[in-house]
Design an enzyme around this catalytic site. Sequence first.
Site, PDB file in Angstrom:
ATOM      1  N   ASP A 342      31.494  43.492  40.416  1.00 15.55           N
ATOM      2  CA  ASP A 342      31.330  42.650  41.592  1.00 15.55           C
ATOM      3  C   ASP A 342      31.465  41.187  41.182  1.00 15.55           C
ATOM      4  OD1 ASP A 342      30.446  42.361  44.437  1.00 15.55           O
ATOM      5  OD2 ASP A 342      28.790  41.302  43.485  1.00 15.55           O
ATOM      6  N   GLU A 371      36.490  42.256  41.056  1.00 13.55           N
ATOM      7  CA  GLU A 371      36.923  41.216  41.980  1.00 13.55           C
ATOM      8  C   GLU A 371      37.228  39.954  41.183  1.00 13.55           C
ATOM      9  OE1 GLU A 371      34.681  41.657  46.132  1.00 13.55           O
ATOM     10  OE2 GLU A 371      33.290  41.401  44.464  1.00 13.55           O
TER      11      GLU A 371
END
Length: 653
Positions: A342, A371
């Site tokens: 994340d 990400e």
Amino acid sequence: MNKTLRLAASALLLMGMAACSSNDTTGEWPIPEEPICEMNYTPEKTQFALWAPTAEEVEVCLYTTDEVERIPMQAAEASMWCAEKEGNLLGKSYTFRVKVAGEWLGETPGIFARAVTPNGERGAIIDLRKTDPEGWSEDQRPALTAANQITVYEMHYRDMTAHLSAGSAHPGKYLGMAERGTQSPDGLATSLDHLVELGVSHVHLLPTADFGSIDETVENNTQYNWGYEPQHFNVPEGTYSTDPADPTARIRELKTLIQAMHKAGLRVVLDVVYNHTTSVERCGFELTVPGYYYRFNPDGSFANGSGCGNETASDKAMMRKFMIESLEYWVKEYHVDGFRFDLMAIHDIETMNLIRERLSAIDPTILIYGEGWAAMTPAYDNEQLAFKRYTHRMPGVAAFSDDIRNALRGTLDCSQGGFIHGVAGNKEGVKFGIAGGVEHPAVTHTEAAWCAEPTQHMSYVTCHDDHNLRDRLELLSPEANEEELLKMAKLAHVGVFTSQGLPFIFCGEEMYRSKLGEKNTYNMPDKYNAIDWGLKQQYGNLVAYVKGLIALRKAYPQFCLGKAELVRKHLTFLENEQPSALGFRLTSPDSEQEIYVLMNGERTAVPFAVPDGAYTILADGEQVSAAGIATKTLQNGEGLSLAPIEACILLKK
């Protein structure tokens, strides 16, 4: 902890850093070379250890129910504090308490806790071997022979099993996803069996480590959360356990799920959230070494690159060690096969490369992606952080491609549609994604190639934290009928599954799921998040289409050549002047096969200059088959005309 105390602790930390021994290469307080285990249980005694370089005193608070025994810890080498207690402490719980700058901080289970009591208030003393399901020592990750075998399916435990139509005996639980033989009212496979039937290789589990937003003491709590609020990074979340009060149940049941997925031929990816914590007050970082594990603004406030109130400092030696050892623990203890990071751009590139190196030493096929962005600007040199544009500097680490995502389905804010809507200006973005984000002479995308290899490019159109595809299509094309919307959905999936990158699909997209128009459903009830498995029957053609694309990709290695030089050599784009029409040819390094992929996002028929010859049609607007659905002969330079909002895949031998 108040800012004054934290600043005092930070001053002590800096003084200690200046006093480090000459053999310390971290530029910080010394840290032990061996892995850190804060609680080590045996029937004869239990050992406790804590890294607390700024502490003046440290104690273990040993609990029997609510009775507490305070055990002083002794300073040891490499900034460690140690203590041990004779006797069999199985079933007891514990916390650490640290005195810094003359003040005792709050109790914490530490940062390396592996088992906790409900809501993570205390560490639990357990025997990990007693949490292994039968046959666990023989559990192995499924074989993975080539990159074209990879398809990642992202899911949440409640989404997949909570709806009555899922037929689960344990809705919303680890064991619910471990069940085999579950069926919808229409008699169709659901949950785990559905994933096997679909043909995916990797199941991406939304955050599974203990998070802080749901009260685990509430029986049959149906409160929902995605889990991006980490509290204890090495402990499974109790919400998904059938008995959150039993510290061993959540561990055993997660292992049972992973074992079931492995037996079914599926690999397991954990969504990990090392970039921030649920709160600084409830996490062990500030309660053990205040001012160390996070990044701070010049005024002493917490930096907020995560957008969640704080950001961790992966560049610090112990935070880096913590992340690496935590990931190794999930691989070794839970047999996890991959990790999705994340807000990966909050982490520094050096740490991500070390993670790849250490996990490759265990198994080089462990998947790592994340990400390539942050929610806000991190408080660190951005050129040293794992932003998407620096993916080429992280071999073996992949990043989500918002390039192909936005080009196919439109902008993040839903202000404009994309290629599948017939909107001009998106063709080069789609081509960039088809090439897997590597340099290609025929791609002139506005953004420079950021992948060194195509397997660093995660190709997708939706994931959990956005409108799902159906809702987005209905929002951006209110005038379209359902037949047209389904054509657009199929066209988007063709773009993803014929990309040289690694394909990623959000749960339920293959059956035209809706979240009732809501975008950010992170804490919304099952009404918005749970999948109605009746959709599988209703939209069976779309399910079969996606299943066919996955099988097609596995059958033809040309769809994932794996190396940038092979992509440049074997991927050729066809000339076409229409702004939302795209064709390309794939050849094979090992055979004379040619594959032609044609995609028409226009609202009118479009001709494609496909060479004369005999072809097997592998896909059209209705179906996909790796064995072929029909044959077609092109001659006299006639080419092929494609209907509006349609794709076609041809095989020429």
